[in-house]
Design a protein around this motif. Structure first.
Motif, mmCIF file in Angstrom:
data_model
loop_
_atom_site.group_PDB
_atom_site.id
_atom_site.type_symbol
_atom_site.label_atom_id
_atom_site.label_comp_id
_atom_site.label_asym_id
_atom_site.label_seq_id
_atom_site.Cartn_x
_atom_site.Cartn_y
_atom_site.Cartn_z
ATOM 1 N N ASP A 120 0.851 -1.205 0.000
ATOM 2 C CA ASP A 120 0.000 0.000 0.000
ATOM 3 C C ASP A 120 0.878 1.244 0.000
ATOM 4 O OD1 ASP A 120 -2.060 1.806 0.229
ATOM 5 O OD2 ASP A 120 -2.441 1.416 2.349
ATOM 6 N N ARG A 121 1.099 1.824 -1.176
ATOM 7 C CA ARG A 121 1.885 3.049 -1.298
ATOM 8 C C ARG A 121 0.940 4.234 -1.409
ATOM 9 N NH1 ARG A 121 4.938 4.052 -5.410
ATOM 10 N NH2 ARG A 121 6.782 4.804 -4.302
ATOM 11 N N TYR A 122 1.238 5.293 -0.658
ATOM 12 C CA TYR A 122 0.370 6.472 -0.684
ATOM 13 C C TYR A 122 1.198 7.719 -0.420
ATOM 14 C CZ TYR A 122 0.576 5.538 4.385
ATOM 15 O OH TYR A 122 1.000 5.287 5.660
ATOM 16 N N VAL A 123 0.636 8.878 -0.720
ATOM 17 C CA VAL A 123 1.294 10.153 -0.464
ATOM 18 C C VAL A 123 1.090 10.514 1.001
ATOM 19 C CG1 VAL A 123 1.374 12.612 -1.024
ATOM 20 C CG2 VAL A 123 0.953 10.923 -2.835
ATOM 21 N N HIS A 124 2.188 10.713 1.719
ATOM 22 C CA HIS A 124 2.107 11.044 3.139
ATOM 23 C C HIS A 124 2.815 12.359 3.402
ATOM 24 C CE1 HIS A 124 6.277 9.783 3.357
ATOM 25 N NE2 HIS A 124 5.931 8.622 2.803
ATOM 26 N N GLY A 125 2.815 12.784 4.644
ATOM 27 C CA GLY A 125 3.387 14.074 4.986
ATOM 28 C C GLY A 125 4.877 14.019 5.268
ATOM 29 N N GLU A 126 5.443 15.201 5.488
ATOM 30 C CA GLU A 126 6.791 15.331 6.027
ATOM 31 C C GLU A 126 6.776 16.495 7.007
ATOM 32 O OE1 GLU A 126 9.082 15.975 2.413
ATOM 33 O OE2 GLU A 126 9.329 18.084 2.941
ATOM 34 N N LEU A 127 7.644 16.431 8.004
ATOM 35 C CA LEU A 127 7.598 17.400 9.088
ATOM 36 C C LEU A 127 8.306 18.709 8.763
ATOM 37 C CD1 LEU A 127 8.153 15.151 12.241
ATOM 38 C CD2 LEU A 127 6.013 15.926 11.217
ATOM 39 N N ALA A 128 9.271 18.693 7.867
ATOM 40 C CA ALA A 128 10.045 19.890 7.548
ATOM 41 C C ALA A 128 9.114 21.031 7.140
ATOM 42 C CB ALA A 128 11.039 19.602 6.431
ATOM 43 N N GLY A 129 9.292 22.161 7.789
ATOM 44 C CA GLY A 129 8.494 23.337 7.478
ATOM 45 C C GLY A 129 7.194 23.439 8.248
ATOM 46 N N LYS A 130 6.792 22.386 8.953
ATOM 47 C CA LYS A 130 5.556 22.439 9.738
ATOM 48 C C LYS A 130 5.834 23.062 11.104
ATOM 49 C CE LYS A 130 3.146 18.714 7.395
ATOM 50 N NZ LYS A 130 2.600 17.342 7.457
ATOM 51 N N THR A 131 4.773 23.471 11.760
ATOM 52 C CA THR A 131 4.875 24.128 13.061
ATOM 53 C C THR A 131 4.433 23.183 14.169
ATOM 54 O OG1 THR A 131 4.493 26.335 12.129
ATOM 55 C CG2 THR A 131 4.045 26.054 14.479
ATOM 56 N N LEU A 172 5.887 31.947 23.781
ATOM 57 C CA LEU A 172 4.556 32.485 24.003
ATOM 58 C C LEU A 172 4.202 32.452 25.485
ATOM 59 C CD1 LEU A 172 2.658 30.679 21.084
ATOM 60 C CD2 LEU A 172 3.889 32.861 21.024
ATOM 61 N N GLY A 173 3.347 33.383 25.880
ATOM 62 C CA GLY A 173 2.832 33.419 27.242
ATOM 63 C C GLY A 173 1.436 32.842 27.312
ATOM 64 N N GLN A 174 0.874 32.813 28.508
ATOM 65 C CA GLN A 174 -0.442 32.216 28.700
ATOM 66 C C GLN A 174 -1.509 32.877 27.844
ATOM 67 O OE1 GLN A 174 -0.953 29.426 30.534
ATOM 68 N NE2 GLN A 174 1.250 29.393 30.884
ATOM 69 N N ASP A 175 -1.409 34.189 27.628
ATOM 70 C CA ASP A 175 -2.402 34.892 26.821
ATOM 71 C C ASP A 175 -2.315 34.527 25.343
ATOM 72 O OD1 ASP A 175 -3.292 36.146 29.099
ATOM 73 O OD2 ASP A 175 -2.172 37.999 28.755
ATOM 74 N N ASP A 176 -1.218 33.881 24.951
ATOM 75 C CA ASP A 176 -1.018 33.500 23.556
ATOM 76 C C ASP A 176 -1.495 32.086 23.258
ATOM 77 O OD1 ASP A 176 0.356 35.945 22.800
ATOM 78 O OD2 ASP A 176 2.066 35.185 23.954
ATOM 79 N N PHE A 177 -2.189 31.470 24.198
ATOM 80 C CA PHE A 177 -2.668 30.103 24.006
ATOM 81 C C PHE A 177 -3.493 29.956 22.724
ATOM 82 C CE2 PHE A 177 -5.778 26.649 25.295
ATOM 83 C CZ PHE A 177 -4.890 25.603 25.138
ATOM 84 N N PRO A 178 -4.416 30.884 22.413
ATOM 85 C CA PRO A 178 -5.164 30.747 21.148
ATOM 86 C C PRO A 178 -4.260 30.759 19.918
ATOM 87 C CG PRO A 178 -6.262 32.293 22.614
ATOM 88 C CD PRO A 178 -4.921 32.008 23.224
ATOM 89 N N ARG A 179 -3.203 31.529 19.969
ATOM 90 C CA ARG A 179 -2.280 31.571 18.844
ATOM 91 C C ARG A 179 -1.532 30.247 18.692
ATOM 92 N NH1 ARG A 179 3.189 35.079 18.311
ATOM 93 N NH2 ARG A 179 3.810 34.231 16.300
ATOM 94 N N LEU A 180 -1.112 29.659 19.802
ATOM 95 C CA LEU A 180 -0.459 28.351 19.757
ATOM 96 C C LEU A 180 -1.356 27.339 19.055
ATOM 97 C CD1 LEU A 180 2.077 26.723 21.174
ATOM 98 C CD2 LEU A 180 0.235 25.841 22.609
ATOM 99 N N LEU A 181 -2.642 27.360 19.400
ATOM 100 C CA LEU A 181 -3.593 26.418 18.824
ATOM 101 C C LEU A 181 -3.800 26.675 17.335
ATOM 102 C CD1 LEU A 181 -6.272 26.520 21.668
ATOM 103 C CD2 LEU A 181 -4.530 24.754 21.313
ATOM 104 N N ALA A 182 -3.946 27.933 16.973
ATOM 105 C CA ALA A 182 -4.297 28.278 15.601
ATOM 106 C C ALA A 182 -3.157 28.060 14.617
ATOM 107 C CB ALA A 182 -4.757 29.734 15.543
ATOM 108 N N GLU A 183 -1.915 28.218 15.063
ATOM 109 C CA GLU A 183 -0.781 28.178 14.147
ATOM 110 C C GLU A 183 -0.079 26.820 14.085
ATOM 111 O OE1 GLU A 183 1.995 31.374 14.550
ATOM 112 O OE2 GLU A 183 0.422 32.878 14.844
ATOM 113 N N SER A 184 -0.364 25.921 15.013
ATOM 114 C CA SER A 184 0.389 24.669 15.101
ATOM 115 C C SER A 184 -0.204 23.577 14.221
ATOM 116 C CB SER A 184 0.433 24.174 16.546
ATOM 117 O OG SER A 184 1.107 25.100 17.368
ATOM 118 N N ASP A 185 0.695 22.861 13.539
ATOM 119 C CA ASP A 185 0.286 21.656 12.824
ATOM 120 C C ASP A 185 0.236 20.464 13.780
ATOM 121 O OD1 ASP A 185 0.229 22.672 9.993
ATOM 122 O OD2 ASP A 185 2.296 23.175 10.520
ATOM 123 N N TYR A 186 1.052 20.543 14.837
ATOM 124 C CA TYR A 186 1.002 19.565 15.917
ATOM 125 C C TYR A 186 1.097 20.300 17.242
ATOM 126 C CZ TYR A 186 1.373 15.946 12.467
ATOM 127 O OH TYR A 186 1.097 15.136 11.397
#
Length: 307
Positions: A120-131, A172-186
């Motif tokens: 089963d060969r398929y197109v998968h991801g790579e981590l380089a460049g992700k957040t 980031l600080g505690q007030d930046d929690f929404p930003r951590l969530l919105a910008e992260s791939d993981y």
């Protein structure tokens, strides 16, 4: 001076503990029956025992986390609490990277194909460049940051103290929690379980993440609300989860997490290495010597903060 050591230890370890404690009397007593005369205890001290421990000055947790031993009574007492924090940082960071890689490449799909002898060969991801967003920058979070940079990832790190951190692109600080969530791939949870972190990942938090994002927890269950996480996974609000730490442990056989196709479950096993045990013992031996010599202890827990 008397020190009670709870738990099972082989004779070689007992010898090292006695030697590190110097002239102090060491008793290996799982039930801690003589706690009234103890100056220190290695291991858990339930409230009924603590109430009898009139001489107690120091408790050491063999675990890095102290949520299981930090009772209200211990919190209110003047007893110093230390931990083995840092002992499992390296393997926990390795476990986190393993889970991130497995999610990114959909490794369960390969394993299913292997079990069926199917090519089963398929197109998968790579981590380089992700957040990658790290919720917690203690020992394991900092080690994970270095590992993520080695995979050419962008690293966001959230920590309460605001202290600068190596290998973190943006702190980031505690007030930046929404930003951590919105910008992260993981989003990876490496924080301890405290009053401030319990249930922090609720329905609103998961809804704020990218629908392509993965959630990984390697420190403590309970930081994520299980019902909210299950709902987010089923509704496709997030793409998947890698869970080594769980809200209920052992994870019950009827838990839906076992069978969700976008979830990888490991049994809170990420730091179960011989090296973790060795580092934990080294911390204990160092502190036993310090206590016997009336020197400042290592890894003192801020009981109010919970770590």
């Amino acid at each position: 001076m008397r020190i009670i050591v709870r738990g099972a230890h082989d004779e070689a370890t007992r010898h090292r503990i006695r030697r590190a404690a110097g002239a102090a009397r060491v008793e290996f007593d799982a039930a801690a029956e003589g706690i009234e005369l103890a100056d220190a205890v290695v291991g858990d001290v339930p409230d009924p025992l603590l109430a009898r421990a009139g001489r107690l000055r120091w408790v050491h947790s063999p675990s890095a986390g102290v949520d299981a031993v930090l009772s209200d009574a211990l919190l209110a007492s003047e007893v110093t609490l230390t931990s083995s924090t840092g002992n499992g940082a390296i393997p926990l960071a390795e476990q986190a990277m393993l889970l991130v890689l497995m999610l990114d490449r959909d490794v369960p799909r390969w394993l299913r194909a292997q079990s069926e002898r199917r090519w089963d060969r398929y197109v998968h991801g790579e981590l380089a460049g992700k957040t990658i967003g790290l919720y917690g920058l203690g020992h394991s979070g900092l080690d994970l940051a270095a590992k993520a940079k080695a995979f050419h990832m962008r690293v966001l790190g959230l920590r309460r103290s605001g202290r600068p951190a190596d290998h973190v692109d943006e702190l980031l600080g505690q007030d930046d929690f929404p930003r951590l969530l919105a910008e992260s791939d993981y989003v990876v949870v490496t924080a301890p379980l405290t009053a401030a972190t319990a249930g922090r990942f609720d329905r609103a938090a998961f809804a704020a993440m990218k629908p392509t994002a993965g959630f990984v927890c390697v420190s403590r269950g309970g930081i994520a609300d299980d019902a909210a996480l299950l709902d987010a996974l089923r509704r496709g609000e997030i793409a998947g989860a890698g869970l080594d730490a769980h809200g209920v442990e052992p994870l019950p056989p009827d838990s839906p997490f076992w069978t969700l196709p976008n979830v990888i479950v490991t049994p809170h096993n990420g730091a179960t290495t011989r090296e973790t045990a060795r580092r934990g013992l080294d911390i204990l031996l160092d502190n036993l010597g310090r206590f016997a010599r009336d020197e400042p202890l290592r890894n003192i827990v801020d009981k109010a903060a919970g770590y």
